[in-house]
Design a protein around this motif. Structure first.
Motif, PDB file in Angstrom:
ATOM      1  N   ARG A  31      74.010 -17.298 -68.801  1.00  0.00           N
ATOM      2  CA  ARG A  31      72.783 -18.088 -68.629  1.00  0.00           C
ATOM      3  C   ARG A  31      72.143 -18.420 -69.976  1.00  0.00           C
ATOM      4  O   ARG A  31      71.497 -19.442 -70.131  1.00  0.00           O
ATOM      5  CB  ARG A  31      71.774 -17.337 -67.766  1.00  0.00           C
ATOM      6  N   ALA A  32      72.315 -17.552 -70.946  1.00  0.00           N
ATOM      7  CA  ALA A  32      71.741 -17.799 -72.269  1.00  0.00           C
ATOM      8  C   ALA A  32      72.623 -18.732 -73.097  1.00  0.00           C
ATOM      9  O   ALA A  32      72.123 -19.633 -73.773  1.00  0.00           O
ATOM     10  CB  ALA A  32      71.550 -16.476 -73.004  1.00  0.00           C
ATOM     11  N   ALA A  33      73.931 -18.528 -73.047  1.00  0.00           N
ATOM     12  CA  ALA A  33      74.835 -19.261 -73.932  1.00  0.00           C
ATOM     13  C   ALA A  33      75.184 -20.659 -73.432  1.00  0.00           C
ATOM     14  O   ALA A  33      75.258 -21.599 -74.226  1.00  0.00           O
ATOM     15  CB  ALA A  33      76.118 -18.455 -74.134  1.00  0.00           C
ATOM     16  N   ALA A  34      75.411 -20.809 -72.138  1.00  0.00           N
ATOM     17  CA  ALA A  34      75.888 -22.096 -71.615  1.00  0.00           C
ATOM     18  C   ALA A  34      74.939 -23.255 -71.930  1.00  0.00           C
ATOM     19  O   ALA A  34      75.384 -24.279 -72.459  1.00  0.00           O
ATOM     20  CB  ALA A  34      76.158 -21.994 -70.115  1.00  0.00           C
ATOM     21  N   PRO A  35      73.635 -23.143 -71.652  1.00  0.00           N
ATOM     22  CA  PRO A  35      72.755 -24.272 -71.975  1.00  0.00           C
ATOM     23  C   PRO A  35      72.696 -24.562 -73.479  1.00  0.00           C
ATOM     24  O   PRO A  35      72.619 -25.718 -73.886  1.00  0.00           O
ATOM     25  CB  PRO A  35      71.384 -23.836 -71.453  1.00  0.00           C
ATOM     26  N   ALA A  36      72.753 -23.512 -74.291  1.00  0.00           N
ATOM     27  CA  ALA A  36      72.725 -23.723 -75.740  1.00  0.00           C
ATOM     28  C   ALA A  36      73.974 -24.465 -76.199  1.00  0.00           C
ATOM     29  O   ALA A  36      73.901 -25.387 -77.021  1.00  0.00           O
ATOM     30  CB  ALA A  36      72.607 -22.384 -76.458  1.00  0.00           C
ATOM     31  N   LEU A  37      75.120 -24.092 -75.668  1.00  0.00           N
ATOM     32  CA  LEU A  37      76.360 -24.780 -76.022  1.00  0.00           C
ATOM     33  C   LEU A  37      76.356 -26.218 -75.512  1.00  0.00           C
ATOM     34  O   LEU A  37      76.859 -27.129 -76.177  1.00  0.00           O
ATOM     35  CB  LEU A  37      77.565 -24.017 -75.466  1.00  0.00           C
ATOM     36  N   LEU A  38      75.768 -26.430 -74.341  1.00  0.00           N
ATOM     37  CA  LEU A  38      75.681 -27.790 -73.808  1.00  0.00           C
ATOM     38  C   LEU A  38      74.754 -28.664 -74.652  1.00  0.00           C
ATOM     39  O   LEU A  38      74.965 -29.872 -74.753  1.00  0.00           O
ATOM     40  CB  LEU A  38      75.211 -27.768 -72.352  1.00  0.00           C
ATOM     41  N   CYS A  39      73.752 -28.060 -75.258  1.00  0.00           N
ATOM     42  CA  CYS A  39      72.889 -28.819 -76.181  1.00  0.00           C
ATOM     43  C   CYS A  39      73.720 -29.355 -77.340  1.00  0.00           C
ATOM     44  O   CYS A  39      73.561 -30.512 -77.748  1.00  0.00           O
ATOM     45  CB  CYS A  39      71.765 -27.939 -76.716  1.00  0.00           C
TER      46      CYS A  39
ATOM     47  N   ILE B 291      73.405 -34.309 -71.045  1.00  0.00           N
ATOM     48  CA  ILE B 291      74.234 -33.483 -70.173  1.00  0.00           C
ATOM     49  C   ILE B 291      73.272 -32.724 -69.276  1.00  0.00           C
ATOM     50  O   ILE B 291      72.358 -32.057 -69.763  1.00  0.00           O
ATOM     51  CB  ILE B 291      75.107 -32.504 -70.981  1.00  0.00           C
ATOM     52  N   LEU B 292      73.452 -32.856 -67.987  1.00  0.00           N
ATOM     53  CA  LEU B 292      72.546 -32.207 -67.039  1.00  0.00           C
ATOM     54  C   LEU B 292      73.130 -30.880 -66.577  1.00  0.00           C
ATOM     55  O   LEU B 292      74.318 -30.768 -66.299  1.00  0.00           O
ATOM     56  CB  LEU B 292      72.284 -33.123 -65.847  1.00  0.00           C
ATOM     57  N   TRP B 293      72.268 -29.878 -66.469  1.00  0.00           N
ATOM     58  CA  TRP B 293      72.662 -28.508 -66.154  1.00  0.00           C
ATOM     59  C   TRP B 293      71.806 -28.004 -65.010  1.00  0.00           C
ATOM     60  O   TRP B 293      70.583 -28.133 -65.029  1.00  0.00           O
ATOM     61  CB  TRP B 293      72.457 -27.645 -67.400  1.00  0.00           C
ATOM     62  N   ASP B 294      72.441 -27.430 -63.997  1.00  0.00           N
ATOM     63  CA  ASP B 294      71.725 -26.819 -62.885  1.00  0.00           C
ATOM     64  C   ASP B 294      71.656 -25.316 -63.152  1.00  0.00           C
ATOM     65  O   ASP B 294      72.663 -24.615 -63.031  1.00  0.00           O
ATOM     66  CB  ASP B 294      72.454 -27.088 -61.569  1.00  0.00           C
ATOM     67  N   PRO B 295      70.485 -24.786 -63.534  1.00  0.00           N
ATOM     68  CA  PRO B 295      70.397 -23.376 -63.895  1.00  0.00           C
ATOM     69  C   PRO B 295      70.573 -22.421 -62.715  1.00  0.00           C
ATOM     70  O   PRO B 295      70.970 -21.281 -62.906  1.00  0.00           O
ATOM     71  CB  PRO B 295      68.998 -23.243 -64.501  1.00  0.00           C
TER      72      PRO B 295
ATOM     73  N   MET C  11      69.462 -39.880 -60.706  1.00  0.00           N
ATOM     74  CA  MET C  11      69.802 -41.090 -61.405  1.00  0.00           C
ATOM     75  C   MET C  11      68.619 -41.647 -62.188  1.00  0.00           C
ATOM     76  O   MET C  11      68.812 -42.353 -63.148  1.00  0.00           O
ATOM     77  CB  MET C  11      70.314 -42.137 -60.420  1.00  0.00           C
ATOM     78  N   LYS C  12      67.398 -41.327 -61.760  1.00  0.00           N
ATOM     79  CA  LYS C  12      66.222 -41.843 -62.452  1.00  0.00           C
ATOM     80  C   LYS C  12      66.170 -41.368 -63.895  1.00  0.00           C
ATOM     81  O   LYS C  12      65.717 -42.089 -64.767  1.00  0.00           O
ATOM     82  CB  LYS C  12      64.950 -41.429 -61.717  1.00  0.00           C
ATOM     83  N   ILE C  13      66.644 -40.139 -64.138  1.00  0.00           N
ATOM     84  CA  ILE C  13      66.606 -39.602 -65.500  1.00  0.00           C
ATOM     85  C   ILE C  13      67.476 -40.431 -66.434  1.00  0.00           C
ATOM     86  O   ILE C  13      67.124 -40.668 -67.579  1.00  0.00           O
ATOM     87  CB  ILE C  13      67.007 -38.106 -65.532  1.00  0.00           C
ATOM     88  N   PHE C  14      68.611 -40.913 -65.935  1.00  0.00           N
ATOM     89  CA  PHE C  14      69.500 -41.709 -66.775  1.00  0.00           C
ATOM     90  C   PHE C  14      68.877 -43.060 -67.106  1.00  0.00           C
ATOM     91  O   PHE C  14      69.043 -43.569 -68.205  1.00  0.00           O
ATOM     92  CB  PHE C  14      70.859 -41.888 -66.104  1.00  0.00           C
ATOM     93  N   ILE C  15      68.146 -43.622 -66.161  1.00  0.00           N
ATOM     94  CA  ILE C  15      67.451 -44.888 -66.410  1.00  0.00           C
ATOM     95  C   ILE C  15      66.384 -44.677 -67.476  1.00  0.00           C
ATOM     96  O   ILE C  15      66.252 -45.470 -68.405  1.00  0.00           O
ATOM     97  CB  ILE C  15      66.842 -45.435 -65.097  1.00  0.00           C
ATOM     98  N   LEU C  16      65.646 -43.581 -67.358  1.00  0.00           N
ATOM     99  CA  LEU C  16      64.606 -43.270 -68.332  1.00  0.00           C
ATOM    100  C   LEU C  16      65.206 -43.053 -69.720  1.00  0.00           C
ATOM    101  O   LEU C  16      64.689 -43.569 -70.715  1.00  0.00           O
ATOM    102  CB  LEU C  16      63.832 -42.026 -67.894  1.00  0.00           C
ATOM    103  N   ILE C  17      66.293 -42.319 -69.788  1.00  0.00           N
ATOM    104  CA  ILE C  17      66.947 -42.070 -71.079  1.00  0.00           C
ATOM    105  C   ILE C  17      67.424 -43.379 -71.689  1.00  0.00           C
ATOM    106  O   ILE C  17      67.261 -43.617 -72.884  1.00  0.00           O
ATOM    107  CB  ILE C  17      68.110 -41.068 -70.911  1.00  0.00           C
ATOM    108  N   GLU C  18      67.991 -44.248 -70.876  1.00  0.00           N
ATOM    109  CA  GLU C  18      68.474 -45.537 -71.379  1.00  0.00           C
ATOM    110  C   GLU C  18      67.315 -46.393 -71.881  1.00  0.00           C
ATOM    111  O   GLU C  18      67.414 -47.051 -72.915  1.00  0.00           O
ATOM    112  CB  GLU C  18      69.256 -46.271 -70.286  1.00  0.00           C
ATOM    113  N   GLN C  19      66.192 -46.366 -71.178  1.00  0.00           N
ATOM    114  CA  GLN C  19      65.018 -47.120 -71.618  1.00  0.00           C
ATOM    115  C   GLN C  19      64.504 -46.586 -72.949  1.00  0.00           C
ATOM    116  O   GLN C  19      64.129 -47.357 -73.834  1.00  0.00           O
ATOM    117  CB  GLN C  19      63.906 -47.046 -70.568  1.00  0.00           C
ATOM    118  N   MET C  20      64.506 -45.271 -73.107  1.00  0.00           N
ATOM    119  CA  MET C  20      64.055 -44.668 -74.359  1.00  0.00           C
ATOM    120  C   MET C  20      64.995 -45.035 -75.502  1.00  0.00           C
ATOM    121  O   MET C  20      64.559 -45.310 -76.617  1.00  0.00           O
ATOM    122  CB  MET C  20      63.960 -43.149 -74.208  1.00  0.00           C
TER     123      MET C  20
END
Length: 97
Positions: A67-75, A85-89, A1-10
């Motif tokens: 593994r190569a395509a999924a993160p790129a598509l999520l970007c 969008i958070l991804w667990d590799p 959850m900390k990442i979402f707070i940081l993103i919102e602050q940015m």
């Protein structure tokens, strides 16, 4: 959850790069492959056909491709949705917020 707070602050801070020096682009950009290189599609198909001919495993199997395509598509999805969008590799799954 900390990442979402940081993103919102940015996001609230806006453009914090105002006044920063910018890196100048190079005068010329040149791309060239090694002599004799036939290209990625050739390598990919050659690997595939050799695996079939010699009853071996392909170097880039479906998991490799995923593994190569999924993160790129999520970007792309993240960009168009204007949200992180958070991804667990390791699990190869989306992380729920």
């Amino acid at each position: 959850m900390k990442i979402f707070i940081l993103i919102e602050q940015m996001r609230k801070a806006g453009n914090t790069n105002a006044g920063r020096k910018q890196i100048l682009p190079p005068d010329e950009i040149s791309y060239s492959a090694e002599k004799g290189y036939l290209g990625g599609p050739y390598d990919h198909m050659n690997n595939f056909f050799n695996a079939i001919r010699h009853n071996k495993k392909v170097e880039e199997d479906a998991i490799f491709g995923y593994r190569a395509a999924a993160p790129a598509l999520l970007c792309n999805d993240s960009y168009y949705q204007n949200s992180a969008i958070l991804w667990d590799p390791e699990k190869m799954k989306l992380v729920k917020k």
